[in-house]
Enzyme design. Structure first.
Site, mmCIF file in Angstrom:
data_model
loop_
_atom_site.group_PDB
_atom_site.id
_atom_site.type_symbol
_atom_site.label_atom_id
_atom_site.label_comp_id
_atom_site.label_asym_id
_atom_site.label_seq_id
_atom_site.Cartn_x
_atom_site.Cartn_y
_atom_site.Cartn_z
ATOM 1 N N ARG A 101 0.930 -1.339 -0.003
ATOM 2 C CA ARG A 101 -0.158 0.014 -0.012
ATOM 3 C C ARG A 101 1.006 1.169 0.177
ATOM 4 O O ARG A 101 1.607 1.499 1.127
ATOM 5 C CB ARG A 101 -1.093 -0.096 1.159
ATOM 6 C CG ARG A 101 -1.606 1.446 1.501
ATOM 7 C CD ARG A 101 -2.789 1.060 2.352
ATOM 8 N NE ARG A 101 -4.042 0.476 1.990
ATOM 9 C CZ ARG A 101 -5.051 0.489 2.448
ATOM 10 N NH1 ARG A 101 -5.210 1.292 3.594
ATOM 11 N NH2 ARG A 101 -6.021 -0.274 1.722
ATOM 12 N N HIS A 128 -7.101 0.923 -6.568
ATOM 13 C CA HIS A 128 -7.487 0.047 -5.233
ATOM 14 C C HIS A 128 -8.231 -1.397 -5.883
ATOM 15 O O HIS A 128 -9.482 -1.546 -5.497
ATOM 16 C CB HIS A 128 -8.610 0.558 -4.402
ATOM 17 C CG HIS A 128 -8.435 -0.176 -2.935
ATOM 18 N ND1 HIS A 128 -7.532 -1.177 -2.632
ATOM 19 C CD2 HIS A 128 -9.013 0.170 -1.791
ATOM 20 C CE1 HIS A 128 -7.755 -1.566 -1.298
ATOM 21 N NE2 HIS A 128 -8.637 -0.727 -0.858
ATOM 22 N N GLN A 131 -10.101 -3.982 -3.671
ATOM 23 C CA GLN A 131 -11.404 -3.535 -3.342
ATOM 24 C C GLN A 131 -12.415 -3.758 -4.681
ATOM 25 O O GLN A 131 -13.340 -4.165 -4.109
ATOM 26 C CB GLN A 131 -11.316 -1.935 -2.972
ATOM 27 C CG GLN A 131 -12.421 -1.376 -2.513
ATOM 28 C CD GLN A 131 -12.931 -1.853 -1.122
ATOM 29 O OE1 GLN A 131 -12.187 -1.769 -0.208
ATOM 30 N NE2 GLN A 131 -14.063 -2.326 -0.987
ATOM 31 N N ASP A 222 -17.635 6.769 -1.425
ATOM 32 C CA ASP A 222 -16.162 6.646 -0.577
ATOM 33 C C ASP A 222 -15.909 7.972 0.013
ATOM 34 O O ASP A 222 -16.841 8.904 -0.190
ATOM 35 C CB ASP A 222 -15.101 6.081 -1.315
ATOM 36 C CG ASP A 222 -13.793 6.001 -0.830
ATOM 37 O OD1 ASP A 222 -13.650 5.890 0.304
ATOM 38 O OD2 ASP A 222 -12.814 6.042 -1.644
ATOM 39 N N CYS A 261 -16.567 1.382 0.533
ATOM 40 C CA CYS A 261 -15.185 0.651 0.547
ATOM 41 C C CYS A 261 -14.908 0.579 2.204
ATOM 42 O O CYS A 261 -14.535 -0.412 2.756
ATOM 43 C CB CYS A 261 -14.176 0.922 -0.419
ATOM 44 S SG CYS A 261 -13.797 2.628 -0.031
ATOM 45 N N ARG A 289 -13.246 -8.802 1.091
ATOM 46 C CA ARG A 289 -11.873 -8.651 0.645
ATOM 47 C C ARG A 289 -11.382 -9.762 0.902
ATOM 48 O O ARG A 289 -10.209 -9.995 -0.121
ATOM 49 C CB ARG A 289 -11.561 -7.426 1.670
ATOM 50 C CG ARG A 289 -12.374 -6.027 1.325
ATOM 51 C CD ARG A 289 -11.833 -5.560 0.187
ATOM 52 N NE ARG A 289 -10.464 -5.217 -0.252
ATOM 53 C CZ ARG A 289 -9.669 -4.307 0.555
ATOM 54 N NH1 ARG A 289 -10.248 -3.603 1.240
ATOM 55 N NH2 ARG A 289 -8.471 -4.603 0.341
HETATM 56 N N1 CP Z 1 -11.211 -0.644 2.504
HETATM 57 C C1 CP Z 1 -10.029 -0.483 2.682
HETATM 58 O O1 CP Z 1 -9.353 -0.421 2.062
HETATM 59 O O2 CP Z 1 -9.845 -0.361 4.174
HETATM 60 P P1 CP Z 1 -8.502 0.049 4.905
HETATM 61 O O3 CP Z 1 -8.240 1.281 4.420
HETATM 62 O O4 CP Z 1 -8.824 -0.172 6.429
HETATM 63 O O5 CP Z 1 -7.662 -1.228 4.454
HETATM 64 N N1 NVA Z 2 -10.096 6.657 -1.441
HETATM 65 C C1 NVA Z 2 -10.024 5.926 -0.149
HETATM 66 C C2 NVA Z 2 -9.974 4.446 0.181
HETATM 67 C C3 NVA Z 2 -9.590 3.895 1.412
HETATM 68 C C4 NVA Z 2 -9.986 2.500 1.459
HETATM 69 C C5 NVA Z 2 -8.255 6.347 0.282
HETATM 70 O O1 NVA Z 2 -7.384 6.270 -0.587
HETATM 71 O O2 NVA Z 2 -8.130 7.137 1.326
#
Ligand code: CP
Ligand code: NVA
Length: 303
Positions: A101, A128, A131, A222, A261, A289
């Protein structure tokens, strides 16, 4: 030849469909997959916080018989010590895959180039993909199909929007993306998703008007502020509040389900009461997930 999973953008509809089916199968018969990662170790490197992704990868890898090593790059102790190229090359000396990430998609490209093991995108600034897969698995379970349905995304055009567009286009799901002016999805990613959609007959429509949601099957939203965006909440509230996903919008559009998400911000992008309602698919998405990611790991690592 190792295969990475950075975006799904170069996948075919057939490959996407078969990955979705694999996720369904793994969810239904987990015992048949309990040795897929036997003796394998996966490093998960996080530059940003996570609840769902981190825990679902860790527990999911365990269920497939493998072992996960979590690398916390947020504490600053690892950040900046060496070039990303060297980090990835070292990790691939011991690990069978790297889950990452990161802030910038280009870091993932560097990792993929430098590592001789698969690199999996656990969220970046642009995509993502894990997701996206979990979300269409959730729709598939709810409706028995993805082709011909319509998903309407409402809010900030972001990484999640982009992956929903790409995976949805590959799975034949029509997409409507409604954002305030100036917060649209990335034009080049939308164009790519439209090209993919031509192969499956799906349509992609962008709008700044909430009426574009009328007739949709599902509404998705989101956060208005993605991780790394330090715009003060008060500044964006005025722009985004009219786009809040709430009971009135569900009623007006005719959508039967709502998706997010998570992490969700109750009574900002979505009302708390809608999260808790029987229209909410949020916990099913969260559960999926793990099943989606386990399908990805099985596909990339059991070849
Ligand atoms: N939806 C998602 O990726 O959640 P987290 O940021 O908690 O991993
Ligand atoms: N768009 C959000 C998604 C979190 C899972 C972010 O990038 O923070």
């Amino acid at each position: 030849m190792k295969q990475d999973l950075l975006t799904f953008a170069n996948w075919t509809p057939e490959a996407m469909e078969s990955l979705l089916k694999l996720a369904v199968e793994i969810k239904q018969a987990p015992a048949s997959y309990s040795n897929v990662l036997k003796g394998k170790s996966i490093v998960a490197l996080f530059e940003k916080p996570s609840l769902r992704t981190r825990v679902s990868f860790d527990i999911g890898i365990n269920k497939l018989g493998g072992h996960m090593v979590y690398l916390d790059v947020q504490s600053g102790k690892l950040a900046g010590r060496e070039d990303s190229v060297d980090t990835a090359a070292n990790l691939s000396c011991w690990a069978d895959a790297i889950v990452a990430r990161v802030f910038s998609h280009s870091t993932l490209e560097t990792y993929a180039e430098a590592a001789n093991v698969p690199v999996i995108n656990a969220l970046c600034d642009k995509y993502h993909p894990c997701q996206g897969l979990a979300d269409y698995l959730t729709m598939f379970e709810r409706f028995g199909k993805t082709t011909g349905l319509t998903m309407t995304y409402i809010g900030d055009g972001n990484n999640v929007t982009h992956s929903l567009l790409i995976v949805g286009a590959l799975l034949g799901c029509n997409q409507v993306v409604i954002t305030p002016k100036g917060h649209e999805a990335d034009a080049s990613i939308v164009a790519h998703a439209k090209a993919l959609a031509e192969k499956t007959g799906a349509t992609i429509v962008e709008s700044n008007e909430l009426e574009a949601a009328n007739g949709t099957d599902v509404i998705y939203t989101d956060t208005w502020l993605s991780m790394g965006d330090d715009t003060p909440l008060e500044t964006i509230k005025a722009t985004f509040m009219p786009y809040q996903v709430n009971e009135a919008l569900m009623e007006a559009s005719g959508a039967s389900c709502v998706m997010h998400c998570q992490p969700a911000h109750r009574d900002l992008e979505i009302t708390g009461s809608l999260i808790d309602s029987d229209k909410s698919l949020l916990m099913q998405q969260a559960e999926n997930r793990m099943h989606g990611q386990n399908a990805i790991l099985t596909q990339l690592l059991s070849a």
